[in-house]
Design a protein around this motif. Structure first.
Motif, PDB file in Angstrom:
ATOM      1  N   LYS A  95     -19.213   9.747  22.062  1.00 46.88           N
ATOM      2  CA  LYS A  95     -18.265  10.331  21.260  1.00 46.88           C
ATOM      3  C   LYS A  95     -18.456   9.994  19.949  1.00 46.88           C
ATOM      4  N   LEU A  96     -18.445   8.771  19.434  1.00 49.58           N
ATOM      5  CA  LEU A  96     -18.312   8.496  18.072  1.00 49.58           C
ATOM      6  C   LEU A  96     -19.716   9.124  17.321  1.00 49.58           C
ATOM      7  N   ALA A  99     -19.434  12.742  16.665  1.00 50.51           N
ATOM      8  CA  ALA A  99     -18.539  12.813  15.872  1.00 50.51           C
ATOM      9  C   ALA A  99     -19.295  12.719  14.409  1.00 50.51           C
ATOM     10  N   VAL A 197     -11.311  -1.083  15.085  1.00 48.58           N
ATOM     11  CA  VAL A 197     -10.500  -2.261  15.641  1.00 48.58           C
ATOM     12  C   VAL A 197      -9.813  -2.905  14.722  1.00 48.58           C
ATOM     13  N   VAL A 200      -7.313  -1.311  12.439  1.00 49.35           N
ATOM     14  CA  VAL A 200      -5.972  -0.837  13.275  1.00 49.35           C
ATOM     15  C   VAL A 200      -5.396  -2.165  13.469  1.00 49.35           C
ATOM     16  N   LEU A 203      -3.329  -3.281  10.494  1.00 48.83           N
ATOM     17  CA  LEU A 203      -2.016  -2.324  10.534  1.00 48.83           C
ATOM     18  C   LEU A 203      -1.015  -2.813  11.451  1.00 48.83           C
TER      19      LEU A 203
ATOM     20  N   LEU B  88       0.459   5.367  19.714  1.00 52.13           N
ATOM     21  CA  LEU B  88      -0.263   6.018  18.628  1.00 52.13           C
ATOM     22  C   LEU B  88      -0.374   7.517  18.897  1.00 52.13           C
ATOM     23  N   LYS B  95     -13.612  16.513  15.745  1.00 51.78           N
ATOM     24  CA  LYS B  95     -14.657  15.657  16.056  1.00 51.78           C
ATOM     25  C   LYS B  95     -14.158  14.295  16.192  1.00 51.78           C
ATOM     26  N   LEU B  96     -13.820  13.732  14.871  1.00 50.87           N
ATOM     27  CA  LEU B  96     -13.229  12.331  14.939  1.00 50.87           C
ATOM     28  C   LEU B  96     -11.991  12.080  15.679  1.00 50.87           C
ATOM     29  N   THR B  98     -11.125  13.564  18.463  1.00 48.82           N
ATOM     30  CA  THR B  98     -11.308  13.419  19.787  1.00 48.82           C
ATOM     31  C   THR B  98     -12.042  12.503  20.065  1.00 48.82           C
ATOM     32  N   ALA B  99     -13.047  11.732  19.166  1.00 48.49           N
ATOM     33  CA  ALA B  99     -13.772  10.586  19.540  1.00 48.49           C
ATOM     34  C   ALA B  99     -12.834   9.378  19.670  1.00 48.49           C
ATOM     35  N   GLY B 102     -10.820   9.203  22.960  1.00 44.07           N
ATOM     36  CA  GLY B 102     -11.516   8.443  24.198  1.00 44.07           C
ATOM     37  C   GLY B 102     -11.883   7.337  23.798  1.00 44.07           C
ATOM     38  N   TYR B 103     -11.579   6.495  22.707  1.00 43.23           N
ATOM     39  CA  TYR B 103     -12.092   5.526  22.511  1.00 43.23           C
ATOM     40  C   TYR B 103     -11.394   4.128  23.056  1.00 43.23           C
ATOM     41  N   GLY B 105     -11.731   0.853  22.862  1.00 42.68           N
ATOM     42  CA  GLY B 105     -11.291  -0.288  22.249  1.00 42.68           C
ATOM     43  C   GLY B 105      -9.902  -0.311  21.874  1.00 42.68           C
ATOM     44  N   LEU B 106      -9.245   0.926  21.586  1.00 40.20           N
ATOM     45  CA  LEU B 106      -7.760   0.960  21.264  1.00 40.20           C
ATOM     46  C   LEU B 106      -6.983   0.625  22.283  1.00 40.20           C
ATOM     47  N   ALA B 129      -9.527  13.769  26.605  1.00 42.10           N
ATOM     48  CA  ALA B 129      -9.689  12.397  27.052  1.00 42.10           C
ATOM     49  C   ALA B 129      -8.414  11.998  27.823  1.00 42.10           C
ATOM     50  N   TRP B 176      -2.707   5.564  10.102  1.00 41.69           N
ATOM     51  CA  TRP B 176      -4.026   4.933  10.016  1.00 41.69           C
ATOM     52  C   TRP B 176      -4.987   6.193   9.369  1.00 41.69           C
ATOM     53  N   PHE B 178      -7.867   8.387   8.153  1.00 40.46           N
ATOM     54  CA  PHE B 178      -9.283   8.589   7.949  1.00 40.46           C
ATOM     55  C   PHE B 178      -9.775   9.322   6.778  1.00 40.46           C
TER      56      PHE B 178
END
Lengths: 212, 212
Positions: A95-96, A99, A197, A200, A203, B88, B95-96, B98-99, B102-103, B105-106, B129, B176, B178
């Motif tokens: 995904k990343l 992107a 990570v 965030v 934050l 969140l 794109k970002l 969407t990525a 599905g991440y 790590g969050l 996602a 947050w 970007f």
DNA sequence: TAGATTGTTAATCGATTAACAATC
DNA sequence: TAGATTGTTAATCGATTAACAATC
């Protein structure tokens, strides 16, 4: 003014992209002259800090008037090393990685994404956002062929160190690492950590300090 | 040891996610006790710095032995405010966005992506996602309904300030961001900047210093 | 010249580190 | 006790900022 001997503080270098951001905006708005006070307010820093930072690169301003936007913009691009185009490869077409392959901000700053590398056979041979996807096994060959310099690591943390080893062996000079792990690489390899990570969580820390 | 009066240096807070990273790895490896020297070497910092940082949170180590991994991990999570789950919303399902939706790590750090907001009608009503996509017009209503706290801004720079205004009005407590732009928000709103271009430009600077 | 803003100085502030007493 | 490593001190280092002379 011997180039090689000018020591630019780390804190100053870290703010240059910020200055680039502000000046690009002034440029687009057609503003040709700005004072340190104006830029500083826009960025939420002190004008003293801005002037001190810029002073490391010689007298760039005009006393009594301010800074010439186009002139300063050019100088900052030069200092950041943006005159020369750089070729990147993204390792990991998840995904990343996908992107980033389509992220216009890179192209706009002279950074050309030339290749994606993957192990998933379903993706190999296709193109994502116009960037061809190669098998990881071709890393070494394509690096030389395409003149790749910067490797963007968007692989899972568990694979990152192994991929970093391959990237170093393939001849890359720098790594932009999105995996949340510290890499062990030879000291001539430049590593820039981009841990989302970490961002965030900082934050979240501030949030819980404020709200409990 | 009055909680409210402990002043933790900014530099220390900024390193906590790094410590979390290292300790999580030790924990997964089944290592229960580590010395400051071991952690420091892994992270490329001095052991003095690590011990000094940890000292702000009281005596967490065992003299002569080191630090208990599970204990220290728990304390750092507490300090970072990770006990409480946070909800969140991602604004901008490009794109970002969407990525990030599905991440994994969050989720792993207690951050739940509950909603995506978009203006593109083709995406509204779908799920990306597993996250439902709402029209931007519903921002206010859904924020209250879903208990959203953190807004992730993945919109173009040109739209970022307007979207930030909407987000503040909708009741979000933190952003947050970007988008490569400084936001003007009320001072009770927490903003964390995540400028990917800034990261890679720092890398390019080091690269051109080394290679020309 | 008068007004404005830079570039620079010097003081202050904050972060890092070596060293070691405390103590497990 | 002997060995090891923490927690803390104090010195050092680097970054920030207010103030102002230089100068456009």
């Amino acid at each position: 003014m011997e180039e090689g001997l000018v020591v630019i503080p780390k804190a100053t270098v870290s703010r240059l992209p910020l200055y680039l951001q502000a000046l690009t905006e002034y440029d687009h708005l057609g503003i040709t002259l700005v004072s340190s006070e104006e830029i500083a307010q826009k960025l939420g820093i002190t004008s003293s800090q801005l002037r001190k930072d810029l002073s490391y690169f010689g007298g760039l301003g005009i006393r009594g008037a301010g800074y010439d936007v186009a002139c300063l913009l050019g100088r900052i691009k030069e200092i950041l090393g943006m005159q020369k185009k750089r070729r990147l490869a993204i390792i990991g077409a998840g995904k990343l990685g996908t992107a980033l392959a389509g992220y216009r901000g890179l192209q706009q700053h002279g950074l050309e994404v030339k290749a994606l590398f993957e192990i998933d056979k379903g993706k190999i041979g296709t193109a994502i956002a116009g960037v061809p996807v190669y098998p990881l096994a071709e890393l070494h060959a394509q690096t030389a062929r395409l003149g790749l310099e910067i490797a963007v690591l968007t692989v899972p943390a568990a694979a990152a160190q192994k991929v970093a080893d391959l990237v170093v062996e393939a001849g890359f000079k720098a790594i932009w690492n999105f995996a949340p792990i510290r890499l062990e690489v030879p000291e001539n390899i430049i590593v820039q950590y981009e841990d989302l990570v970490a961002g965030v969580l900082t934050l979240v820390h501030h949030l819980s300090r404020k709200l409990g």
